[in-house]
Every structure is written in structure tokens, then in C-alpha cells.
Design a protein around this motif. Structure first.
Motif, mmCIF file in Angstrom:
data_model
loop_
_atom_site.group_PDB
_atom_site.id
_atom_site.type_symbol
_atom_site.label_atom_id
_atom_site.label_comp_id
_atom_site.label_asym_id
_atom_site.label_seq_id
_atom_site.Cartn_x
_atom_site.Cartn_y
_atom_site.Cartn_z
ATOM 1 N N SER A 129 -3.500 -21.340 -10.962
ATOM 2 C CA SER A 129 -4.084 -21.300 -9.633
ATOM 3 C C SER A 129 -5.063 -20.138 -9.613
ATOM 4 O O SER A 129 -4.757 -19.048 -10.104
ATOM 5 C CB SER A 129 -2.970 -21.059 -8.595
ATOM 6 O OG SER A 129 -3.398 -21.360 -7.286
ATOM 7 N N LYS B 188 -9.734 -21.773 -3.412
ATOM 8 C CA LYS B 188 -8.531 -21.770 -4.247
ATOM 9 C C LYS B 188 -8.579 -23.029 -5.080
ATOM 10 O O LYS B 188 -8.968 -24.091 -4.572
ATOM 11 C CB LYS B 188 -7.276 -21.764 -3.393
ATOM 12 C CG LYS B 188 -7.075 -20.488 -2.597
ATOM 13 C CD LYS B 188 -5.934 -20.640 -1.619
ATOM 14 C CE LYS B 188 -5.964 -19.553 -0.564
ATOM 15 N NZ LYS B 188 -5.260 -19.969 0.673
ATOM 16 N N GLY C 240 -6.334 -25.243 -8.086
ATOM 17 C CA GLY C 240 -5.122 -25.380 -8.893
ATOM 18 C C GLY C 240 -5.237 -26.532 -9.860
ATOM 19 O O GLY C 240 -5.588 -27.645 -9.478
ATOM 20 N N ASP D 271 -8.996 -25.658 -2.233
ATOM 21 C CA ASP D 271 -9.084 -25.385 -0.801
ATOM 22 C C ASP D 271 -10.332 -24.535 -0.585
ATOM 23 O O ASP D 271 -10.519 -23.521 -1.261
ATOM 24 C CB ASP D 271 -7.842 -24.641 -0.317
ATOM 25 C CG ASP D 271 -7.814 -24.533 1.201
ATOM 26 O OD1 ASP D 271 -7.665 -25.574 1.857
ATOM 27 O OD2 ASP D 271 -7.962 -23.412 1.721
ATOM 28 N N THR E 146 -0.911 -18.720 1.870
ATOM 29 C CA THR E 146 -0.544 -19.385 0.615
ATOM 30 C C THR E 146 0.389 -18.457 -0.133
ATOM 31 O O THR E 146 0.031 -17.306 -0.392
ATOM 32 C CB THR E 146 -1.796 -19.656 -0.253
ATOM 33 O OG1 THR E 146 -2.709 -20.469 0.478
ATOM 34 C CG2 THR E 146 -1.418 -20.362 -1.542
ATOM 35 N N TYR F 222 -2.500 -26.682 0.422
ATOM 36 C CA TYR F 222 -2.706 -25.410 -0.295
ATOM 37 C C TYR F 222 -2.309 -24.227 0.567
ATOM 38 O O TYR F 222 -2.876 -23.135 0.422
ATOM 39 C CB TYR F 222 -4.162 -25.278 -0.743
ATOM 40 C CG TYR F 222 -4.325 -24.810 -2.179
ATOM 41 C CD1 TYR F 222 -3.800 -23.594 -2.604
ATOM 42 C CD2 TYR F 222 -4.983 -25.587 -3.113
ATOM 43 C CE1 TYR F 222 -3.943 -23.166 -3.902
ATOM 44 C CE2 TYR F 222 -5.134 -25.169 -4.418
ATOM 45 C CZ TYR F 222 -4.610 -23.953 -4.809
ATOM 46 O OH TYR F 222 -4.751 -23.533 -6.109
ATOM 47 N N ASN G 24 -8.839 -28.914 2.364
ATOM 48 C CA ASN G 24 -8.248 -29.283 1.068
ATOM 49 C C ASN G 24 -9.149 -30.320 0.406
ATOM 50 O O ASN G 24 -9.645 -31.233 1.080
ATOM 51 C CB ASN G 24 -6.865 -29.913 1.255
ATOM 52 C CG ASN G 24 -5.806 -28.978 1.829
ATOM 53 O OD1 ASN G 24 -4.758 -29.454 2.262
ATOM 54 N ND2 ASN G 24 -6.052 -27.668 1.854
ATOM 55 N N LYS H 282 2.017 -32.845 -2.757
ATOM 56 C CA LYS H 282 2.371 -31.443 -2.547
ATOM 57 C C LYS H 282 3.015 -31.247 -1.171
ATOM 58 O O LYS H 282 4.039 -30.574 -1.041
ATOM 59 C CB LYS H 282 1.129 -30.539 -2.660
ATOM 60 C CG LYS H 282 0.649 -30.339 -4.092
ATOM 61 C CD LYS H 282 -0.513 -29.327 -4.167
ATOM 62 C CE LYS H 282 -0.056 -27.888 -4.060
ATOM 63 N NZ LYS H 282 -1.141 -26.914 -4.295
#
Lengths: 100, 100, 100, 100
Positions: free
Chosen positions: D72, C76, C78, C6, B8, B41, C44, C90
Motif C-alpha cells: 500500500s 493511496k 494498493g 483512493d 485509513t 480504502y 475509490n 474489501k
């Protein structure tokens, strides 16, 4: 290219006591004469990109040599061209903004 | 040493529209002829350790050349000595256990 | 607050074959009716913040109930206020910049 | 369920000087009375799962309130049922194996 990195190594398939493997990785990082700060979920590392990543590769190799069948690591790596910054600068900069 | 990785990349200091920078990194990974799977991601990558990490370094360099002052990336990297496994094997293995 | 996340789950102390545990986590995510995309190094997830993180917590609980003594995950997450964006947006946005 | 976590927050779209945003997140963690250790690439956090993740959510909200359009974060979270362990135990355990 200088990098500030953070490395978390997860040996898989050798039970739940992982500290001897983490210690072996710390010794690898020392062998590469990298500036490091161990914390409770990994290790901050500062140095030249190629040295840092050679050391990370060596950590995987050493753990496999110790009999670990599966190694997963998470590396964060930050580079910047706008200014020089050390690991200690980063921490100090946040602490200054928190004070007062 | 073969590795399955996940990358990432976060360009910092160039606003909130990051897709052109991510696309530039995808082109770098293609230039290194790495097997990749883009997801929402990051990107799964499969290949020889040295090639994968040379490509990651090149991503940072290319973004800085595009004018990004600060680049942070997160890399996960998995190696195993017990058996060969591809990215597709990993996904298939989970999907099989979910069926039925 | 909507989030694109993620999730990588690492069960520790149960050997090297982890796919049945990952499959159990996928079923948890389905139980929470979250939009997901499984990939070779995680999943994801798209949804409301509280639902996503309730599901992540449930993954840890379910793995412990299955006898996994130690679970480490990497998430992760966002969030953005400038515009709505789905996981598919995305990926499409990067792919468009790569074409041509 | 107790958790040892590590949080890295990346504010996107507000330039390259991020320390005031990181400091704001540190204050959020303090407000939730969580045990924390700031390091150069994030913050170690120890506490009850729900409190830790409520604080992480609040970090995203506070940054958006400060005008950050895109946030993020990367969270690592470890839980274990085999024994109690603090952040300091983890570091000490590695350091002991390195000595001598």
C-alpha cells in the motif's frame, strides 16, 4: 503512547502562497515542544500521542484565526509496541540498508 | 470545532488479512457514536474534533491490545468556518455538478 | 497490475467552493472507464495501474486548464499478489466481521 | 508537467521490519535519476510527472518481486502553473517566514 507522525496542512481559500500559514503551524508545533523535521511536503513530528494531536488541532484553530476559511490536513501516525524507535532511527535504518 | 475526516488504518506485522482489524476499528467509531461511512480504502467520519481524534487514538490502542505490533494510519481532516457542511452535502454537491 | 486506489484532489487558489473541480475530475475518471465510488473525502478507483495513473495525471491537467493555479492530490494505491480483490470485496469483508 | 511528490510505501505481510523494502524503493528512485529527500515517514521526490509515477509503479513491482504479498502506498503530488518551485524553495520559504 509515543507516536511518529507526519503532518501536511493545506489552507484553502487564501490564494496560492501558503508558506506563512505553514510557518504559523511550525510555530504551534514548537510551542508544544515537539520534536519536528520540516520537509518539502509536510513535517515529521515525534512525541506523546495527546500532545501531537493537541498541536494539530491548534494548527487548524490558528489558521482559522488568521482568516483561513477552510483547512484540510493529512496526518500519518505510526505507533509500535515491539520496540522504541525515533524519527532519526527510521531514516538511519533505511540509509544503512542502502549503503555498500 | 466540527470536522469531516477520513481514516485509513494499516495494521503491520499480522499478515495480509486485515479486515478483522478494520472491523474492530469500525466498532470503536460506533462506540464513540460517530457518523461514519465505510468505503474501500478507509472510513469517512463526521463529528466534534475531540471525539473523532479520541476515537482514532482508541483504534490504535485496541489494535495493539489485539496483538498488532505496529499500526500506521492516515487521517485527512477538514474544518471550515465559512459554512456548515455534512459528509452527505459534500457528495451531493459533486453529484449535482456532474449531472445534466 | 491491478490496483485499488483512493484519490483526493485539492484545487488551491480558486476559493473554497471546490465541487465543480471535483466533478470535472469525476468526469475524467469516467472517460477512462474506471470503476469508481465517490465518497465524502475522495474517490475509490479500481483498474489497471497505468489507466488509473493516466487518469490522475489528466485530472491535474484538466484542473490547470480550468484555471486552477495549484493542484495537490493525495493518492493511496494498493496492489496484492496473494489474491484478487475488488473494492466491493474489501467493504463486504469488513462488514461481515462486524455483524453478529 | 513538473511535480513535487511525497511517497510513503507500506509493505504488508512481511513482518514489522520494513527498512530493507524502503531501501529497495530508494534505489528504484535513484535508478530513475529523480531528485529525492528521504525523511522519517516517506520520501520527497521532484521530477517530471511521468518519470515520478513510473518509478512509483516500479517500487510496487520490485517489492512484489522481493516476495511482499501486499503493498500500500500513499502519494501526495503537487503541480502548479503560477510559478516554478523546487523542494528546497518550499522548505526555504517556510523557514524564512519563521525567522526573526
Amino acid at each position: 503512547m509515543n507516536v511518529i507522525a507526519d503532518l501536511t496542512v493545506l489552507p484553502i481559500g487564501v490564494g496560492t502562497s501558503l508558506s506563512k500559514y505553514i510557518a504559523a503551524c511550525e510555530r504551534v508545533l514548537n510551542d508544544y515542544e515537539l520534536e519536528t523535521r520540516l520537509h518539502a511536503y509536510g513535517t515529521n513530528i515525534e512525541g506523546e500521542w495527546d500532545t501531537v494531536f493537541a498541536a494539530v488541532k491548534r494548527c487548524h484553530e490558528v489558521l482559522h484565526e488568521m482568516g483561513v476559511p477552510r483547512v484540510s490536513c493529512v496526518i500519518k501516525a505510526g505507533t509500535r509496541t515491539d520496540r522504541d524507535q525515533t524519527m532519526d532511527d527510521k531514516v538511519r535504518s533505511v540509509e544503512e540498508k542502502m549503503g555498500g
